[in-house]
Design a protein around this motif. Structure first.
Motif, short mmCIF file in Angstrom:
data_model
loop_
_atom_site.label_atom_id
_atom_site.label_comp_id
_atom_site.label_asym_id
_atom_site.label_seq_id
_atom_site.Cartn_x
_atom_site.Cartn_y
_atom_site.Cartn_z
N TYR A 479 0.79 -1.23 0.00
CA TYR A 479 0.00 0.00 0.00
C TYR A 479 0.82 1.28 0.00
N SER A 480 2.06 1.21 0.47
CA SER A 480 2.71 2.47 0.78
C SER A 480 4.22 2.37 0.79
N ALA A 481 4.85 3.49 0.47
CA ALA A 481 6.27 3.68 0.75
C ALA A 481 6.41 4.03 2.23
N ALA A 482 7.64 4.00 2.76
CA ALA A 482 7.82 4.23 4.18
C ALA A 482 9.06 5.08 4.41
N TRP A 483 8.95 6.00 5.39
CA TRP A 483 10.17 6.73 5.74
C TRP A 483 10.50 6.50 7.20
N THR A 484 11.69 6.88 7.59
CA THR A 484 12.23 6.45 8.89
C THR A 484 11.97 7.44 10.03
N GLY A 485 10.93 8.24 9.92
CA GLY A 485 10.49 9.06 11.04
C GLY A 485 11.42 10.21 11.36
N ASP A 486 11.29 10.69 12.59
CA ASP A 486 11.92 11.96 12.98
C ASP A 486 13.38 11.77 13.37
N ASN A 487 14.24 11.81 12.37
CA ASN A 487 15.67 11.69 12.61
C ASN A 487 16.27 13.06 12.94
N VAL A 488 17.58 13.11 13.07
CA VAL A 488 18.27 14.31 13.56
C VAL A 488 19.33 14.70 12.54
N SER A 489 19.57 15.99 12.42
CA SER A 489 20.61 16.48 11.50
C SER A 489 21.99 16.21 12.10
N SER A 490 22.40 14.96 12.05
CA SER A 490 23.73 14.61 12.59
C SER A 490 24.34 13.54 11.71
N TRP A 491 25.66 13.45 11.75
CA TRP A 491 26.35 12.42 10.97
C TRP A 491 25.93 11.04 11.43
N GLU A 492 25.71 10.92 12.74
CA GLU A 492 25.30 9.62 13.27
C GLU A 492 23.99 9.18 12.61
N HIS A 493 23.06 10.12 12.47
CA HIS A 493 21.76 9.76 11.88
C HIS A 493 21.85 9.45 10.39
N LEU A 494 22.80 10.06 9.71
CA LEU A 494 23.02 9.68 8.31
C LEU A 494 23.43 8.20 8.26
N ARG A 495 24.35 7.83 9.15
CA ARG A 495 24.77 6.42 9.20
C ARG A 495 23.61 5.50 9.57
N LEU A 496 22.84 5.93 10.60
CA LEU A 496 21.71 5.09 11.02
C LEU A 496 20.70 4.93 9.89
N GLY A 497 20.54 6.00 9.11
CA GLY A 497 19.56 5.97 8.02
C GLY A 497 19.83 4.84 7.04
N ILE A 498 21.10 4.66 6.70
CA ILE A 498 21.46 3.59 5.76
C ILE A 498 21.06 2.25 6.36
N ARG A 499 21.46 2.07 7.60
CA ARG A 499 21.20 0.80 8.28
C ARG A 499 19.70 0.51 8.38
N ILE A 500 18.94 1.53 8.76
CA ILE A 500 17.51 1.31 8.98
C ILE A 500 16.82 0.99 7.64
N CYS A 501 17.19 1.74 6.62
CA CYS A 501 16.57 1.47 5.31
C CYS A 501 16.92 0.06 4.83
N LEU A 502 18.15 -0.37 5.09
CA LEU A 502 18.53 -1.74 4.68
C LEU A 502 17.68 -2.77 5.40
N GLY A 503 17.44 -2.53 6.67
CA GLY A 503 16.64 -3.48 7.46
C GLY A 503 15.22 -3.60 6.93
N MET A 504 14.63 -2.46 6.58
CA MET A 504 13.26 -2.50 6.06
C MET A 504 13.24 -3.14 4.68
N SER A 505 14.27 -2.79 3.93
CA SER A 505 14.35 -3.21 2.55
C SER A 505 14.40 -4.74 2.41
N ILE A 506 15.15 -5.40 3.28
CA ILE A 506 15.22 -6.86 3.16
C ILE A 506 14.01 -7.54 3.80
N CYS A 507 13.13 -6.74 4.39
CA CYS A 507 11.93 -7.31 5.00
C CYS A 507 10.69 -7.01 4.18
#
Ligand code: MIG
Length: 815
Positions: A479-507
């Motif tokens: 039904y829908s595309a998905a985004w990873t919610g309220d992240n933060v403008s930080s380098w750490e969150h850029l890294r987390l973003g890759i990881r989180i998208c990968l996790g959703m993507s393989i599921c």
């Protein structure tokens, strides 16, 4: 915020334990019988059902009371007819042979062990703990094999490989989450176990609170359990991760192709208003020649946050504005939250009351919770009547020309109350059987986007809906595309973003993305530019910003960054033929577009923990820069030959390489043996038909193959064959190499254009080139628009250019 988790966990986990402090373990099989689909075993007081779904997929259902809860599923739509299987009885075991799998079921006590048909052990219940329950909580403990790694579970920010973690499933609104926050907004209770080339998946299909523990409680055990209802899980054999995912999406469905424009760049903030500001953003994109396809309206466009209304002071004539934006190539996307203001002068409220579609407390009164509009009622999306009612509310927005819908706050998130969601005993409906919120919490968002998708599709059948959601469940990709919610403008969150998208993507959810630049806070120009680079290689490419944060549009970081960001977004548009072909493949096969290296290279131990680079589509490996001050980054390339996407230089894999990465250049490598279709950049999808499609051929020992998928980009006609899918093949023969382009399958004919083949890795000028049986002309100088071939020695590139005849083409390249 942080106080809600202990509350949820206390209520959902400790409550059953306190009702019945002792865990009981499944004991001896008292009787069993074979059914058409599998076996039913009595383990008094419990009962167990084993269903052979396909030769490689087995469903296990355990009820501690011996009475199974409903057999319906929100996630599973494909249950093929019962396949053949054999059951053999012995004094100690029942053995089931499915063709692909061997199940050994111990009779006293009941324990399940699964092997492949050739006897290789896959997974098995712990002999001591097996399956146990306490009150309504049920858990199974499985042995971890040597070298086994765990992945998945959808939207998770913690370590990508899950060994040593304990994670739970309870859709939760967690702004500014961290690496240690769990659970997040959407839950997909599906994980992979991978050891060398042997993989299987476990899908725990139960949308109540559930948990997964991988070697944390006991290093040798992986366990998972539910807080209520059946322990209902599927074991999905591979052997490759890709086959596990294909089988998982056979069960839970696949996304429909989204509209092509939704693969373009999208611009959002909380909130663009009034109309003048929206127009200003749009015209700035065009005057600065930064490509963009969509502009979002966040909650301020509404009248007092009443969904399906407009604030007429801020937006006096929505249809006219939307139409003007459309003329300029912008699609308008609006946010819609589930909360409906309890206001008797508001028609959606009155109408919903009349139709009795709102969530009720256990005593039958209406549940009222506070969200943006103040006191609100909430549609009970678990009920079919509420879903169809909700779907029809989109009529006015569709009539106004709104093209996409963004469903937020659907965990569901409520500002007041102890759990910041609905009361756990609020009424819900489980496919016609009375149920409660605790049992259905994790599908609320999914059923909301289902209602949205189905409604929008009904109202505008000629156009593919674009829906974006924050909460979801397994199967929600339908039904829908998905985004990873309220992240933060930080380098750490850029890294987390890759990881989180990968996790959703393989599921099963291929269409994911992060708030580019970070939602909360203000990125530096460098961070924004780097995040945008990752965005090119995210299935969903959308920038967003929190209310009261400074402007974060791509031009807000000074002229140098503006130029870099323009080029970055242009790259996305150049890659659209490739990306769209990848979406098509995903819609057809369920394959993930964005994939961790372990997915494609499970036998390579160096991929096991890698979550900062990934495959994007069949051919590309992207390695975003996620640290400040870098001008190069280390990239691990798995075994094989790779080409640097930017230079065309060939590199041997099985090693780390250092890739130049000045700002504006994301390290990207192309797997040898593939073909990548691109087009010239445009300001928005469909601005003008591309005058050229370039097919860059990256040979692996002389051969390569690839595909190009095209259709009208907007309608469902592709489902009736109105598409053009072509394969390209480079082969190497004794006297010549052959480049073949197939005739398109499907009935769609793209507008006329030039086809340009760039064959890389050629060391010498060919003595001759033939097109079919005729000699093909060698071009001198760069004569774009003409047909012929050209060799570029410095680039080691052979170029062939023809007007697309939309027919079969063969070129023979002499040696
Ligand atoms: O309570 O609509 O994650 O993207 O901008 C915040 C306002 C509500 C949360 C979403 C965010 C959105 C914001 N919403």
């Amino acid at each position: 915020m942080s106080s809600r988790f202990p509350a949820v966990i206390l209520i959902l986990c400790l409550l059953p334990a306190s009702l019945n402090a002792q865990w009981q373990s499944a004991g001896a099989v008292s009787s069993w019988k074979k059914t058409a689909a599998g076996l039913i075993l009595q383990l008094p007081p419990a009962a167990l059902e084993i269903q052979i779904v396909t030769p490689a997929v087995v469903r296990v259902r355990f009820s501690p009371t011996g009475r199974f809860t409903s057999d319906s599923s929100w996630a599973v739509i494909g249950r093929p007819g019962a396949p053949e299987f054999r059951a053999e009885d012995s004094p100690t075991h029942i053995r089931i042979l499915t063709g692909d799998l061997r199940l050994d079921i111990g009779k006293s006590p009941y324990r399940l062990s699964v092997s492949t048909a050739d006897g290789t052990f896959l997974c098995g219940d712990d002999t001591i703990r097996g399956t146990g329950w306490s009150g309504s909580a049920v858990t199974v403990w499985k042995r971890i094999s040597a070298g086994e790694h765990f992945y998945g579970l959808g939207e998770k920010s913690n370590a990508f490989e899950k060994s040593g973690s304990a994670l739970s499933m309870w859709n939760s609104d967690i702004p500014a989450y961290t690496e240690n926050t769990d659970p997040l907004y959407q839950d997909i209770p599906f994980y992979y176990a991978i050891r060398d080339s042997l993989s299987y998946g476990v899908f725990l299909d139960n949308p109540s609170f559930s948990h997964f523990i991988f070697g944390k409680e006991d290093r040798s055990l992986a366990s998972f359990g539910v807080s209520g209802g059946d322990l209902n899980y599927y074991l999905i054999y591979g052997p490759s991760p890709r086959e596990v995912l294909r089988r998982f999406t056979d069960l839970t469905g696949r996304m429909h192709l989204p509209p092509l424009w939704s693969l373009g760049y999208q611009q959002c903030r909380w909130s663009y208003y009034p109309e003048r500001r929206v127009r200003e953003i749009a015209s700035t994109f065009r005057s600065k020649k930064i490509p963009c396809d969509a502009i979002y309206l966040d909650i301020h466009y509404m009248e007092g946050y009443r969904v399906f209304t407009w604030d007429t002071a801020r937006f006096p004539s929505p249809s006219a504005m939307v139409a003007d934006l459309k003329k300029d190539g912008f699609k308008t996307v609006v946010i819609i939250d589930p909360g409906i203001k309890a206001d008797s002068s508001y028609s959606a409220y009155r109408d919903g009351e009349r139709n009795r579609v709102f969530v009720q407390n256990a005593d039958g009164s209406e549940f009222i919770g506070k969200v943006w509009p103040g006191d609100c009622v909430f549609p009970d999306f678990t009920r079919a009547s509420a879903r169809s009612w909700w779907g029809s509310l989109y009529e006015g927005l569709i009539a106004a020309g709104v093209r996409g819908f963004w469903n937020d706050m659907n965990e569901p998130s409520v500002f007041d109350g102890p759990q910041k969601t609905f009361p756990l005993n609020a009424r819900a409906d489980d496919h016609g059987i009375p149920s409660d919120h605790a049992a259905t919490h994790n599908v609320y968002g999914m059923q909301m986007v289902r209602a949205t998708y189905e409604g929008v599709r009904r109202l505008r059948p000629d156009e593919r809906p674009f829906v974006l959601t924050r909460a979801n469940y397994a199967g929600g990709q339908r039904y829908s595309a998905a985004w990873t919610g309220d992240n933060v403008s930080s380098w750490e969150h850029l890294r987390l973003g890759i990881r989180i998208c990968l996790g959703m993507s393989i599921c099963g959810q291929p269409f994911t993305g992060t708030d580019i630049g970070g939602f909360i806070g203000m990125p530096t120009g460098e961070l924004y530019a780097r995040w945008l680079e990752f965005g090119v290689f995210s299935p969903l490419m959308r920038s967003h910003a929190e209310i009261n944060s400074p402007n974060k549009e791509p031009w807000e970081y000074g002229p140098d960054f503006e130029a870099v960001n323009r080029k970055t977004i242009e790259l996305r548009y150049q890659l659209l033929p490739y990306i769209y072909s990848a979406f098509r493949n995903s819609a057809e096969t369920g394959d993930a577009i964005m994939r961790p290296l372990v997915f494609d290279y499970p036998a390579d131990p160096r991929t096991a923990l890698c979550d900062d680079e990934f495959m994007f589509g069949i051919a590309l490996l992207a390695a975003p820069v996620t640290e400040p001050g870098q001008s190069a980054r280390t990239v691990y390339l798995p075994a094989g030959t790779w080409y640097d996407f930017h230079t065309g230089n060939r590199t041997a894999g099985g090693a780390e390489v250092t890739s130049a990465a000045p700002i504006g250049r994301i390290p990207v490598f192309v797997k040898a043996g593939t073909i990548v279709p691109t087009q010239p950049a445009e300001q928005y999808v469909g601005e003008k038909p591309p005058d050229r499609i370039t097919l860059t051929v990256y040979p692996d020992r002389g051969t390569a193959e690839g595909a190009l998928y095209e259709d009208d980009g907007i309608s469902f006609d592709y489902m009736n064959g109105n598409y053009a899918e072509r394969t390209v093949h480079l082969g190497s023969g004794a006297a010549s190499d052959t480049l073949a382009l197939s005739e398109p399958s499907g009935t769609y004919t793209p507008p006329p254009r030039l086809l340009e083949f760039r064959i890389l890795g050629r060391d010498s000028v060919p003595p001759s080139v033939r097109r079919g049986s005729s000699p093909f002309r060698q071009m001198t100088g760069r004569s774009a628009g003409e047909e012929g071939w050209e060799f570029r020695p410095a680039e080691h590139e052979l170029i062939l250019r023809v007007r697309d005849s939309f027919r079969h083409e063969v070129f023979l390249i002499g040696r």
